[in-house]
Design a protein around this motif. Structure first.
Motif, short mmCIF file in Angstrom:
data_model
loop_
_atom_site.label_atom_id
_atom_site.label_comp_id
_atom_site.label_asym_id
_atom_site.label_seq_id
_atom_site.Cartn_x
_atom_site.Cartn_y
_atom_site.Cartn_z
N ASP A 130 0.65 -1.18 0.02
CA ASP A 130 0.06 0.04 0.03
C ASP A 130 0.93 1.45 0.00
O ASP A 130 0.21 2.47 -0.06
CB ASP A 130 -0.82 -0.08 1.12
CG ASP A 130 -0.17 -0.22 2.62
OD1 ASP A 130 0.98 -0.54 2.54
OD2 ASP A 130 -0.93 0.13 3.58
N ALA A 131 2.11 1.21 -0.05
CA ALA A 131 3.05 2.31 0.05
C ALA A 131 2.96 2.88 -1.57
O ALA A 131 2.78 2.48 -2.26
CB ALA A 131 4.44 1.90 0.36
N ALA A 132 3.26 4.41 -1.55
CA ALA A 132 3.48 5.26 -2.69
C ALA A 132 4.44 4.57 -3.38
O ALA A 132 4.14 4.76 -4.68
CB ALA A 132 3.44 6.32 -2.33
N THR A 133 5.53 4.41 -3.02
CA THR A 133 6.61 3.98 -3.78
C THR A 133 6.23 2.63 -4.43
O THR A 133 6.57 2.40 -5.54
CB THR A 133 8.10 3.66 -2.93
OG1 THR A 133 7.65 2.90 -1.93
CG2 THR A 133 8.67 5.10 -2.44
N THR A 134 5.59 1.58 -3.77
CA THR A 134 5.03 0.60 -4.35
C THR A 134 4.09 0.62 -5.48
O THR A 134 3.97 0.20 -6.67
CB THR A 134 4.53 -0.37 -3.46
OG1 THR A 134 5.59 -0.71 -2.37
CG2 THR A 134 4.10 -1.78 -3.92
N ALA A 135 2.89 1.61 -5.46
CA ALA A 135 2.28 1.95 -6.25
C ALA A 135 2.94 2.58 -7.59
O ALA A 135 2.71 2.15 -8.59
CB ALA A 135 1.11 2.90 -5.67
N ALA A 136 3.93 3.34 -7.22
CA ALA A 136 4.73 3.94 -8.35
C ALA A 136 5.44 3.07 -9.42
O ALA A 136 5.45 3.01 -10.49
CB ALA A 136 5.75 5.14 -7.71
N LEU A 137 6.06 1.89 -8.62
CA LEU A 137 6.70 0.91 -9.30
C LEU A 137 5.73 0.12 -10.16
O LEU A 137 6.12 -0.38 -11.30
CB LEU A 137 7.38 0.11 -8.28
CG LEU A 137 8.01 -1.19 -8.83
CD1 LEU A 137 9.19 -0.85 -10.18
CD2 LEU A 137 8.62 -2.23 -7.82
N ILE A 138 4.67 -0.28 -9.70
CA ILE A 138 3.54 -0.98 -10.33
C ILE A 138 3.07 -0.18 -11.59
O ILE A 138 2.87 -0.59 -12.66
CB ILE A 138 2.18 -1.27 -9.44
CG1 ILE A 138 2.69 -2.19 -8.17
CG2 ILE A 138 0.97 -1.81 -10.29
CD1 ILE A 138 1.82 -2.50 -7.05
N ALA A 139 2.79 0.98 -11.28
CA ALA A 139 2.68 1.83 -12.67
C ALA A 139 3.55 2.06 -13.65
O ALA A 139 3.35 2.00 -14.60
CB ALA A 139 2.11 3.37 -12.02
#
Length: 134
Positions: free
Chosen positions: A67-76
């Motif tokens: 749920d971290a912003a950095t994880t979301a950025a990597l997924i995107a």
């Protein structure tokens, strides 16, 4: 110690902080001939390595801070590049993302195999284009 294969092509990039889990995942992906497999412990390290080296893994497996912003950025970033992502241990999002599978605990070897099959195109997605297991 993290895998030292950063200078080679990457088949599967695994991002988990637990070494036992990493070893199990590495074995699973190598058995499926999805190597070379690189293990990193943090999303920040993975994003920096991918940006710097210009690697494009066949699959990114994320088992930390779903749920971290950095994880979301990597997924995107991976989705924009046409990559495939397996998110471990996080709840599925409200809206599915094509090319992304969420596998929630407790998951089995059979669940992992199903997720890999979906991501490699051996199975077809649901109506919304995304995958949800667990």
């Amino acid at each position: 110690m993290e895998d030292a294969g950063a200078g080679t092509d990457i088949g599967t990039l695994i991002i988990v902080d637990n070494f036992v889990e990493a070893d199990d995942l590495i074995d699973a992906f190598e058995r499926r001939l999805m190597g070379p497999v690189l293990h990193l412990r943090t999303v920040d390290t993975a994003r920096a390595m991918l940006a710097e080296a210009g690697h494009r893994p066949q699959l990114v497996v994320i088992g930390v801070a779903p749920d971290a912003a950095t994880t979301a950025a990597l997924i995107a970033e991976q989705c924009r590049a046409g990559g495939r992502v397996l998110v471990l241990n996080g709840p599925p999002p409200a809206v599915a993302t094509p090319g992304v599978v969420h596998l929630s605990r407790p998951w089995t070897e059979s669940d992992l195999t199903g997720a890999i099959r979906q991501l490699t195109g051996e199975d077809r997605p649901g109506r919304d284009g995304g995958w949800h297991l667990g």
